[in-house]
Write an enzyme that holds these catalytic residues in place. Structure first.
Site, PDB file in Angstrom:
ATOM      1  N   GLU A  99       0.882  -1.274  -0.037  1.00 34.49           N
ATOM      2  CA  GLU A  99       0.043   0.175  -0.068  1.00 34.49           C
ATOM      3  C   GLU A  99       0.937   1.231  -0.313  1.00 34.49           C
ATOM      4  O   GLU A  99       2.144   1.290   0.560  1.00 34.49           O
ATOM      5  CB  GLU A  99      -0.855   0.052   1.227  1.00 34.49           C
ATOM      6  CG  GLU A  99      -2.143  -0.522   1.230  1.00 34.49           C
ATOM      7  CD  GLU A  99      -3.111   0.470   0.442  1.00 34.49           C
ATOM      8  OE1 GLU A  99      -2.817   1.201  -0.418  1.00 34.49           O
ATOM      9  OE2 GLU A  99      -4.453   0.209   0.568  1.00 34.49           O
ATOM     10  N   ILE A 101      -0.321   4.087   1.492  1.00 34.79           N
ATOM     11  CA  ILE A 101      -1.090   4.877   2.677  1.00 34.79           C
ATOM     12  C   ILE A 101      -1.799   4.082   3.239  1.00 34.79           C
ATOM     13  O   ILE A 101      -2.755   3.381   2.614  1.00 34.79           O
ATOM     14  CB  ILE A 101      -1.426   6.395   2.270  1.00 34.79           C
ATOM     15  CG1 ILE A 101      -1.496   7.053   3.736  1.00 34.79           C
ATOM     16  CG2 ILE A 101      -2.689   6.452   1.475  1.00 34.79           C
ATOM     17  CD1 ILE A 101      -1.500   8.692   3.767  1.00 34.79           C
ATOM     18  N   ASP A 103      -4.464   4.927   6.239  1.00 32.64           N
ATOM     19  CA  ASP A 103      -5.230   5.992   6.935  1.00 32.64           C
ATOM     20  C   ASP A 103      -6.182   5.557   7.924  1.00 32.64           C
ATOM     21  O   ASP A 103      -5.537   5.348   9.180  1.00 32.64           O
ATOM     22  CB  ASP A 103      -6.084   6.766   5.737  1.00 32.64           C
ATOM     23  CG  ASP A 103      -6.543   8.119   6.332  1.00 32.64           C
ATOM     24  OD1 ASP A 103      -6.634   8.359   7.617  1.00 32.64           O
ATOM     25  OD2 ASP A 103      -6.899   8.946   5.368  1.00 32.64           O
ATOM     26  N   GLY A 105      -7.259   2.641   8.056  1.00 28.08           N
ATOM     27  CA  GLY A 105      -6.714   1.039   8.116  1.00 28.08           C
ATOM     28  C   GLY A 105      -7.941   0.219   7.762  1.00 28.08           C
ATOM     29  O   GLY A 105      -8.027  -1.106   7.647  1.00 28.08           O
ATOM     30  N   THR A 107      -9.355  -0.082   4.424  1.00 24.06           N
ATOM     31  CA  THR A 107      -8.857  -0.949   3.359  1.00 24.06           C
ATOM     32  C   THR A 107      -7.893  -1.983   3.511  1.00 24.06           C
ATOM     33  O   THR A 107      -8.161  -3.319   2.906  1.00 24.06           O
ATOM     34  CB  THR A 107      -8.278  -0.017   2.300  1.00 24.06           C
ATOM     35  OG1 THR A 107      -9.048   1.287   2.203  1.00 24.06           O
ATOM     36  CG2 THR A 107      -7.962  -0.572   1.190  1.00 24.06           C
ATOM     37  N   LYS A 131      -0.794   7.185   8.711  1.00 24.55           N
ATOM     38  CA  LYS A 131      -1.395   8.291   9.308  1.00 24.55           C
ATOM     39  C   LYS A 131      -2.042   7.788  10.766  1.00 24.55           C
ATOM     40  O   LYS A 131      -3.093   7.235  10.910  1.00 24.55           O
ATOM     41  CB  LYS A 131      -2.488   8.846   8.892  1.00 24.55           C
ATOM     42  CG  LYS A 131      -2.311   9.762   7.649  1.00 24.55           C
ATOM     43  CD  LYS A 131      -3.475  10.543   7.277  1.00 24.55           C
ATOM     44  CE  LYS A 131      -3.205  11.586   5.933  1.00 24.55           C
ATOM     45  NZ  LYS A 131      -4.530  12.256   5.439  1.00 24.55           N
ATOM     46  N   ASP A 159      -2.209  11.004  -4.394  1.00 27.29           N
ATOM     47  CA  ASP A 159      -2.836  11.962  -5.171  1.00 27.29           C
ATOM     48  C   ASP A 159      -3.669  12.935  -4.307  1.00 27.29           C
ATOM     49  O   ASP A 159      -4.217  12.579  -3.243  1.00 27.29           O
ATOM     50  CB  ASP A 159      -3.747  11.530  -6.428  1.00 27.29           C
ATOM     51  CG  ASP A 159      -5.051  10.715  -5.857  1.00 27.29           C
ATOM     52  OD1 ASP A 159      -5.024   9.963  -4.882  1.00 27.29           O
ATOM     53  OD2 ASP A 159      -6.124  11.267  -6.276  1.00 27.29           O
TER      54      ASP A 159
HETATM   55  C1  PRP Z   1      -5.927   5.299  -0.460  1.00 30.43           C
HETATM   56  C2  PRP Z   1      -4.591   4.108  -0.154  1.00 30.43           C
HETATM   57  C3  PRP Z   1      -5.414   2.940   0.375  1.00 30.43           C
HETATM   58  C4  PRP Z   1      -6.475   3.920   1.247  1.00 30.43           C
HETATM   59  C5  PRP Z   1      -6.332   4.022   2.437  1.00 30.43           C
HETATM   60  O1  PRP Z   1      -6.543   4.919  -1.804  1.00 30.43           O
HETATM   61  O2  PRP Z   1      -4.068   3.867  -1.426  1.00 30.43           O
HETATM   62  O3  PRP Z   1      -5.757   2.211  -0.451  1.00 30.43           O
HETATM   63  O4  PRP Z   1      -6.944   5.060   0.577  1.00 30.43           O
HETATM   64  O5  PRP Z   1      -7.296   4.257   3.409  1.00 30.43           O
HETATM   65  P1  PRP Z   1      -7.914   3.837   4.625  1.00 30.43           P
HETATM   66  O6  PRP Z   1      -6.649   3.265   5.355  1.00 30.43           O
HETATM   67  O7  PRP Z   1      -8.824   4.930   5.287  1.00 30.43           O
HETATM   68  O8  PRP Z   1      -8.830   2.573   4.134  1.00 30.43           O
HETATM   69  P2  PRP Z   1      -7.467   6.023  -2.428  1.00 30.43           P
HETATM   70  O9  PRP Z   1      -8.789   5.436  -2.007  1.00 30.43           O
HETATM   71  O10 PRP Z   1      -7.094   7.355  -2.426  1.00 30.43           O
HETATM   72  O11 PRP Z   1      -7.280   5.289  -3.993  1.00 30.43           O
HETATM   73  P3  PRP Z   1      -6.090   5.355  -4.982  1.00 30.43           P
HETATM   74  O12 PRP Z   1      -4.744   4.694  -4.422  1.00 30.43           O
HETATM   75  O13 PRP Z   1      -6.536   4.895  -6.226  1.00 30.43           O
HETATM   76  O14 PRP Z   1      -5.598   6.918  -4.930  1.00 30.43           O
END
Ligand code: PRP
Length: 178
Positions: A99, A101, A103, A105, A107, A131, A159
Site C-alpha cells: 500500500e 498509505i 489512513d 486502516g 482498506t 497516518k 494523489d
Molecule cells: C488510498 C490508499 C489506500 C486507502 C487507505 O486509496 O491507497 O488504499 O486510501 O485508506 P484507509 O486506510 O482509510 O482505508 P485511495 O482511495 O486514495 O485510492 P487510490 O489509491 O486509487 O488513490
C-alpha cells in the site's frame, strides 16, 4: 488545479534510503520461504511497488488489486468494495500486500481478510506511510516506511484529485493550495 508545488514532507532521498532498507528486510525475512507474491493496491501503490520489488534479492511475482471505499469525498464510511481481484492463484503462496498509505486502516483490514480466503501460506503488509492518528481499526503493518501526521499528502503514487501522483517526493497539500 493549483500550480503551487507541494511542500516537501519526505524527500526523494529519504524515500530511496527507506525503500532500500525495507527491501533488505523483506529479502532477509522471505529468503528460502517459498513463493512470494507482492500485491499492489491500485492506484496509489504503483510507484512504491515498482521501486520496492526491483530491489528485492529474492524471487517474487507481482499482482494488482483494486478496491473502492463507500462514502462521500475524502470521508470514508469504512465499507470497502472489491473492484478488481488478483489474476493469479495465490493459494499456498506468501502474500505481501503493498500500500502507499494507511489512513483509517479499513482498506488494509478488508484486504487481509479477503486475501486470506484464497488460502495463501501467509499474508503480510507493507505501506510507505501511515497516518497513525487517523486509525479507526487495528491493523498490523509489517513493513512501514514512515509515520506521518494528519495532513493531506501527495506524490510517490499519492494523489489529490488525481494530481501530483508522479512527484518524486511526498509533499503536503494545504486546503489553500487547491
Ligand atoms: C488510498 C490508499 C489506500 C486507502 C487507505 O486509496 O491507497 O488504499 O486510501 O485508506 P484507509 O486506510 O482509510 O482505508 P485511495 O482511495 O486514495 O485510492 P487510490 O489509491 O486509487 O488513490
Amino acid at each position: 488545479m493549483s500550480n503551487l508545488t507541494p511542500e516537501v514532507l519526505i524527500s526523494e532521498d529519504d524515500i530511496r534510503k527507506r525503500v532500500a532498507e525495507l527491501a533488505q528486510q523483506i529479502s532477509t525475512d522471505y529468503n528460502d520461504s517459498g513463493d512470494l507474491v507482492m500485491i499492489g493496491v491500485l492506484k496509489g501503490s504503483f510507484i512504491f511497488l515498482a521501486d520496492l520489488s526491483r530491489q528485492l534479492k529474492i524471487p517474487r511475482t507481482i499482482e494488482f488489486i483494486a478496491v473502492s471505499s463507500y462514502g462521500s469525498g475524502s470521508v470514508s464510511s469504512g465499507a470497502v468494495r472489491l473492484v478488481m481481484d488478483v489474476r493469479g492463484n495465490i493459494e499456498g503462496k506468501h502474500v505481501l500486500i503493498v500500500e502507499d498509505i494507511v489512513d483509517t486502516g479499513h482498506t488494509l483490514k478488508y484486504l487481509i481478510g479477503m486475501l486470506k480466503s484464497h488460502r495463501p501460506a501467509s499474508v503480510k503488509t507493507a505501506a510507505l506511510v501511515r497516518k497513525a492518528e487517523s486509525a479507526e481499526v487495528d491493523v498490523t503493518i509489517d513493513y512501514l516506511g514512515f509515520d506521518i501526521g494528519n495532513e493531506w499528502v501527495v506524490g510517490y503514487g499519492l494523489d489529490y484529485a488525481e494530481q501530483h501522483r508522479t512527484l518524486p517526493y511526498i509533499g503536503v497539500v494545504k486546503p489553500t493550495d487547491t
